[in-house]
Design a protein around this motif. Structure first.
Motif, PDB file in Angstrom:
ATOM      1  N   TRP B  27      72.221  86.614  54.943  1.00 19.46           N
ATOM      2  CA  TRP B  27      72.053  85.185  55.242  1.00 19.46           C
ATOM      3  C   TRP B  27      72.418  84.893  56.699  1.00 19.46           C
ATOM      4  CZ3 TRP B  27      76.084  80.957  54.035  1.00 19.46           C
ATOM      5  CH2 TRP B  27      75.525  79.692  54.259  1.00 19.46           C
ATOM      6  N   PHE B  28      73.543  85.445  57.154  1.00 19.98           N
ATOM      7  CA  PHE B  28      73.953  85.231  58.550  1.00 19.98           C
ATOM      8  C   PHE B  28      72.917  85.811  59.512  1.00 19.98           C
ATOM      9  CE2 PHE B  28      78.060  84.027  56.919  1.00 19.98           C
ATOM     10  CZ  PHE B  28      78.544  83.169  57.893  1.00 19.98           C
ATOM     11  N   ASN B  29      72.372  86.965  59.146  1.00 17.85           N
ATOM     12  CA  ASN B  29      71.402  87.577  60.050  1.00 17.85           C
ATOM     13  C   ASN B  29      70.076  86.838  60.077  1.00 17.85           C
ATOM     14  OD1 ASN B  29      72.204  90.014  61.613  1.00 17.85           O
ATOM     15  ND2 ASN B  29      73.157  90.456  59.645  1.00 17.85           N
ATOM     16  N   TYR B  31      69.923  83.650  59.807  1.00 17.64           N
ATOM     17  CA  TYR B  31      70.246  82.547  60.717  1.00 17.64           C
ATOM     18  C   TYR B  31      70.126  83.022  62.164  1.00 17.64           C
ATOM     19  CZ  TYR B  31      72.807  78.780  62.987  1.00 17.64           C
ATOM     20  OH  TYR B  31      73.167  77.751  63.807  1.00 17.64           O
ATOM     21  N   MET B  43      73.234  76.337  59.379  1.00 22.12           N
ATOM     22  CA  MET B  43      72.835  77.321  58.384  1.00 22.12           C
ATOM     23  C   MET B  43      72.433  76.643  57.082  1.00 22.12           C
ATOM     24  SD  MET B  43      75.524  80.404  59.031  1.00 22.12           S
ATOM     25  CE  MET B  43      74.798  81.528  57.871  1.00 22.12           C
ATOM     26  N   ALA B  50      67.311  79.837  57.515  1.00 22.38           N
ATOM     27  CA  ALA B  50      68.635  80.139  56.975  1.00 22.38           C
ATOM     28  C   ALA B  50      68.984  79.158  55.858  1.00 22.38           C
ATOM     29  CB  ALA B  50      69.690  80.082  58.080  1.00 22.38           C
ATOM     30  N   PHE B 362      77.078  87.899  67.773  1.00 21.08           N
ATOM     31  CA  PHE B 362      76.322  87.031  66.878  1.00 21.08           C
ATOM     32  C   PHE B 362      75.638  85.921  67.668  1.00 21.08           C
ATOM     33  CE2 PHE B 362      76.405  83.519  63.591  1.00 21.08           C
ATOM     34  CZ  PHE B 362      75.357  84.031  62.860  1.00 21.08           C
TER      35      PHE B 362
END
Lengths: 611, 484
Positions: B27-29, B31, B43, B50, B362
């Motif tokens: 999920w973070f990636n 985003y 997000m 995301a 990030f």
């Protein structure tokens, strides 16, 4: 636990899983840690490095009058690959160009012969050096033409339409410039001549870089690291010249309608106060887009307005050579202060005298009256003072000493530590030269007699002649003539081969020229001035009119040489011009308006009249 | 609540934790990958990828929870029905799906589109587990084996008809399950050998041999066949004398042809084929004399390999579609069109390579943010990890997958029921195949086959199907402590 007989095969499967994962980890190691080309690839992908050009240094005259400055200009660059859906007609209207011009430009840009750096991926210059009013429409509409960019530049502007040859001009760098100096990139500009060339590194400053983020479609998406990695351009340093722009202006006005040049030097410092050449041109015509057109016109002009006659034209000095001849003969012992020689006027042999004066004539009178026979006899006495010797060896030794002395006056060689853009060395004939022409023993003082009065093979530039006047003003030394007003040049002091004790009598003689001799009509009342006229025979028509001098006699502040080609007597044209220049510089203004007007409006050569 | 037979007590918490970790990292990636410099969405902003993925994640958790609440026998009982339903969906899809990017695999239902091919992976894993766990199932019995192959080939064929060759190839991974359950290992080996031969023939078929006729492709391929024979005879069967005679004979024949080439131009393609064919004859003769009963199959396979290699170029040119040929050629460094078809892989290597050891941090990746990498939140999501989290982050993700796979294998082996075990192997094989192809393609060592990275890639169908796949396994596994 049915059908579980192949339990060991779990290890084979686990092994396959592990091996593949391990291979991928090794692959990651090689991609991310060993290889560096991908990091470079990433930067060239995403980072658009935009050059920010520094403003070029300003140029001032010796009195801090602004002479050369900058004004903003714009280039239109394009990246061919990024151009999409271009409405050519609308684009041409926006830029106020014709469609034909557009097509021709595009063809030229894509022609690798004309544009070796062509690539569809990198910015190519479409149009260059546009002024703000020419680009205003484009600036508002640039978003409608993807692939086109506006780059900021600066263009030179000039306060006065004078001194073009001193400043020089700025042009696009050549391929060899790019190879020689990594600072330059295709499409950069640098000084091509004059002080713009000599002081290029001083004036140009340091380019800056703005790093922008560019996405895969070529759109700019902001600044990389918010501008932290950008480099701010450093403006070029200013330059103060030794030129006095008012004196330069007077000089250019005085030479109006004449072919010739003036060099004025401050004797104590070697600073060039003015360097005038005519015909010349307005420096502002060699700026911007009209540069190449105007440049071609200047190149093809038969009067050669691009030639800086002050440093590149060489003349026989004629009678202006006589004070130097006197100094060297005194030094070498051919004559002394009391030496007198007979003069038979028009009947003198081997050189006639065209002036009327008593005989025998003294050195002072000889300078004052420009007596040819005196200087021929002094020259012969100097060269023959030890006789001729075996195979003329004594004579040749003395000739060499005479030549060396001239050399020490700046004749026959370039000023090697000078900041002048281009200058030539003039000529002093060497022994070898005469040996080749007349044989080892075939030449004597009589053979080379024209040298005694500054004719024949001896050649000097107006710059060298002015420098000699500075030497006489300084009583024996000179500082290399230069244009940058900085004290470091003062260290470059050149002492001549002539002892300072020889100078006063020559100075006296040159003073007499203004008091009683050929320059007496142009003496500035109340000022002791020294000078010498020259009327030089040449193969191209009327005699050249020459004058050299300095003023005041005590503590001189200006040494000057004036040449007016094919104008006649030195006393008629060059002497008044020099006198007016001295008046302007020493008194700060010209009171003899009638004289100034007469000279400046006299058109001797209609081809070079100022338009 | 923590009773011995409750799901919360007996569920495998490690697998659950690994699952959550991978999903949240994904999920973070997503985003990071879809982060737009102009629109910094949160997000949870549902207008962006995301945010949408967040919805998919929550619903996936709900689906997972429902599966855990079902009775474990449900999957066993309904395996055939689930499979039949999926097949029906696949058939329907072929006819009613709109064409998206050249394939007809998406069922569009209002705002939601799903890919039945993703669900087919789960149902096929269930159905083969069901079939193979039948009483008295024998791999060697054709009445058992042929339906098994049919169960795999049916969805494979239907998905090929949807023009999703990448998703169809996923079904080859069930060969690993078959191997675990007793299929001959030689079949796996032969398959690998033929893949190697195919690659070698294609890669070197355009490299001519200097001063002679022929290309390196066939010569090298035949060399590999001969070396395999030698390894099999010497190290597996320990027939040392026969092995040395083989090696000596081949060397002698090769030398003769090389020397002969000085005077007559030799076509080494035919020399290599002739020598290899001769070895097949050699093994047949050995078999006739000594009756080892070990060389009939190799001799046969040698002849098959010759035929295979000889026609490989033809297969390549006739069976594969042009864009697939190009993808394979680029993979083999045969075509270097960086702005064309090789663009994706080259940009993905640039993105990963520029990450370095620690990564750019990030949301600091330039290649992914500026959209140089295509499909960066779906098939090429691993690029974002590589660029922003560097070697450390990429290796961490790979190790998490490896850990999950190893854990599933050990779970499989602790099952009492064959159905549970076989299903667990199906899950492991599917996950492994996806990770191998997806990461391999991003790293430029596998052809570009558009299949998602499990739990990471953006998209509801893929996240849902992998969640269902894994949670059925968790539910089955949790039942091991229940009383029967």
């Amino acid at each position: 636990m049915r059908n579980n007989t192949f339990q060991d095969r779990r290890w084979v499967i686990a092994g396959i899983f592990s091996v593949i994962i391990l291979i991928y980890i090794i692959r990651l190691f090689s991609l991310q840690i060993v290889e560096t080309k991908y990091k470079i690839g990433a930067d060239s992908n995403a980072l658009l490095k935009k050059t920010i050009y520094p403003p070029r240094g300003l140029i001032y005259d010796r009195n801090n009058t602004l002479l050369v400055y900058n004004r903003p200009a714009y280039d239109i660059a394009m990246i061919l690959r990024e151009i999409t859906d271009l409405d050519t007609l609308e684009f041409c209207n926006t830029l106020n160009i014709t469609k034909d011009y557009f097509c021709e430009r595009m063809k030229d840009i894509k022609d690798r012969k004309k544009n070796p750096g062509f690539s569809v991926y990198t910015p190519q210059i479409f149009m260059t050096q546009l002024y703000a009013d020419e680009i205003a429409n484009m600036q508002q509409n640039i978003y409608r033409y993807p692939g086109f960019y506006i780059q900021n530049r600066t263009l030179r502007e000039y306060t006065f339409p004078y001194a073009a040859h001193v400043f020089g001009s700025i042009g696009e760098v050549s391929r060899s410039d790019i190879e020689r100096d990594p600072y330059y990139r295709q499409g950069d500009y640098s000084g091509r001549d004059g002080v713009e060339f000599t002081y290029e590194e001083h004036l140009r400053g340091e380019k800056g870089v703005e790093i922008l983020l560019r996405d895969s479609k070529g759109r700019i998406r902001g600044k990389y690291r918010d501008g932290d990695a950008d480099e701010v351009p450093i403006a070029g340093k200013n330059l103060t010249l030794t030129i006095d722009i008012q004196l330069q202006k007077i000089g250019e006005e005085l030479l109006n309608g004449k072919i010739g040049s003036i060099v004025a030097i401050e004797p104590q410092t070697g600073e060039i106060l003015s360097m005038v050449t005519n015909p010349g041109y307005d420096p502002s015509i060699l700026v911007g887009r009209s540069r190449s057109k105007n440049y071609n016109e200047l190149v093809n002009d038969p009067a050669k307005p691009l030639l800086n006659r002050a440093t590149l034209a060489q003349y026989s000095p004629g009678s202006t050579f006589k004070p130097i001849q006197a100094l060297i003969c005194l030094q070498l012992g051919g004559i002394n202060e009391h030496t007198r020689f007979p003069c038979n006027g028009e009947n003198s042999v081997p050189i006639r005298c065209s002036h009327y004066h008593g005989s025998p004539v003294s050195l002072l009178n000889a300078i004052e009256q420009s007596c040819n026979p005196y200087f021929w006899q002094a020259f012969r006495a100097t060269l023959e003072k030890d006789g001729y010797g075996e195979k003329n060896s004594s004579f040749k030794t003395n000739y060499q000493a005479w030549m060396d002395a001239l050399y020490s006056f700046g004749f026959g060689h370039k000023f090697e530590d000078s900041d002048l853009f281009e200058h030539v060395k003039g000529n002093i004939p060497t022994q070898n030269y005469f040996n080749r022409y007349f044989g080892e023993t075939g030449w004597r003082a009589l053979t080379i007699r024209s040298l005694s009065i500054g004719q024949g093979e001896v050649l000097a530039t107006p710059l060298q002649l002015a420098n000699v006047m500075a030497i006489i003003a300084n009583q024996g030394y000179y500082i290399t003539p230069h244009l940058n007003k900085s004290d470091t040049m003062l260290l470059k002091k050149h002492v001549t081969a002539v002892d300072s004790s020889c100078f006063p009598i020559v100075t006296e003689g040159m003073w007499r020229v203004f008091e009683y001799g050929t320059g007496r009509y142009y003496k500035i009342p109340g000022l002791d001035m020294c000078g010498k006229t020259g009327t030089v025979q040449n193969n191209f028509g009327k005699d050249h009119s020459l004058f050299v001098g300095f003023a005041p006699r005590e503590n001189p502040v200006i040494a000057i040489a004036v040449v007016v080609e094919n104008a006649g007597f030195g006393a008629t044209w060059a002497a008044p011009i020099a006198s007016l220049m001295m008046e302007q510089y020493i008194l700060g203004k010209i009171d003899r308006h009638y004289l100034f007007d007469r000279i400046s409006t006299s058109i001797l050569n209609p081809d070079v009249q100022k338009r | 609540m923590f009773k011995r037979d409750s799901v919360t007590y007996s569920i495998d918490w490690l697998v659950l934790l690994l699952y959550f970790t991978l999903v949240i990292m994904g999920w973070f990636n997503i985003y990071g990958a879809s982060y737009d410099l102009d629109h910094e969405g949160s997000m949870f902003n549902f207008d962006f990828r995301a945010g949408k993925q967040f919805v998919w994640i929550i619903t996936a958790f709900v689906i997972g929870g429902v599966i855990l609440l079902l009775d474990y026998r449900f999957f066993n009982y309904f395996a055939y029905y689930i499979y039949a339903l999926t097949i029906l969906l696949l058939i329907v899809t072929i006819f009613i799906a709109p064409e998206i990017k050249g394939s007809r695999s998406w069922l569009v239902m209002g705002p939601i589109s799903i890919q039945p091919a993703e669900l087919a992976k789960v149902s096929t894993a269930l159905v083969i587990a069901k079939w193979m766990s039948r009483y008295n199932f024998k791999m060697k019995a054709l009445r058992d084996f042929i339906p098994l192959i049919f169960f795999i080939l049916l969805p494979f064929g239907l998905i090929v008809l949807q023009k999703e060759i990448g998703s169809a190839l996923v079904f080859t991974t069930f060969l690993l399950v078959l191997y675990r359950e007793g299929m001959k290992g030689e079949i796996l080996l032969m398959l690998s050998l033929f893949i190697v031969l195919f690659i070698v023939v294609l890669k070197y078929s355009a490299t001519p041999i200097t001063n002679a006729e022929g290309t390196w492709g066939l010569v090298l391929a035949m060399g590999i066949v001969l070396i395999s024979q030698f390894v099999y005879a010497y190290f597996v069967n320990h027939h040392k004398k026969e092995s040395w005679i083989l090696a000596g004979g081949v060397t002698l024949l090769s030398l003769i042809s090389i020397v002969l080439n000085k005077w007559v131009t030799v076509n080494f393609d035919y020399v290599a084929i002739a020598i290899t064919a001769a070895t097949a004859l050699y093994w047949l003769i050995i078999e006739l004399i000594k009756r080892y009963k070990k060389y009939l199959f190799p001799a046969f396979m040698t002849l098959v390999a010759i035929g295979f290699c000889f026609t490989s170029d033809q297969i390549f040119n006739r069976v594969l579609e042009p864009h697939q040929q190009v993808r394979i050629k680029i993979l083999l460094n045969m075509e270097d069109d960086l702005m064309g078809a090789g663009y994706n892989v080259n940009q993905s290597k640039i993105a990963i390579g520029s990450g370095g050891f620690w990564g750019k941090g990030f949301l600091n990746g330039t290649q992914t943010k500026l959209k140089y990498v295509p499909e960066q939140d779906t098939d090429f999501i691993f690029c974002t990890i590589g660029e922003e989290h560097g070697f450390v982050g990429s290796v961490l993700v790979l190790i998490l997958y490896w850990w999950l796979l190893m854990r599933i294998l050990s779970m499989a082996e602790r099952q009492k029921e064959a159905f549970h075990r076989i299903y667990a192997y199906g899950v492991a094989s599917l996950l492994f195949f996806h990770v191998m192809i997806n990461v391999g393609m991003v790293l430029g060592v596998m052809p570009v086959i558009g299949i998602p990275l499990p739990f990471f890639s953006y998209g509801g169908s893929s996240l849902w199907s992998f969640t269902i796949l894994l949670f059925i396994l968790l539910r089955l596994d949790a039942s091991r402590l229940e009383r029967r």
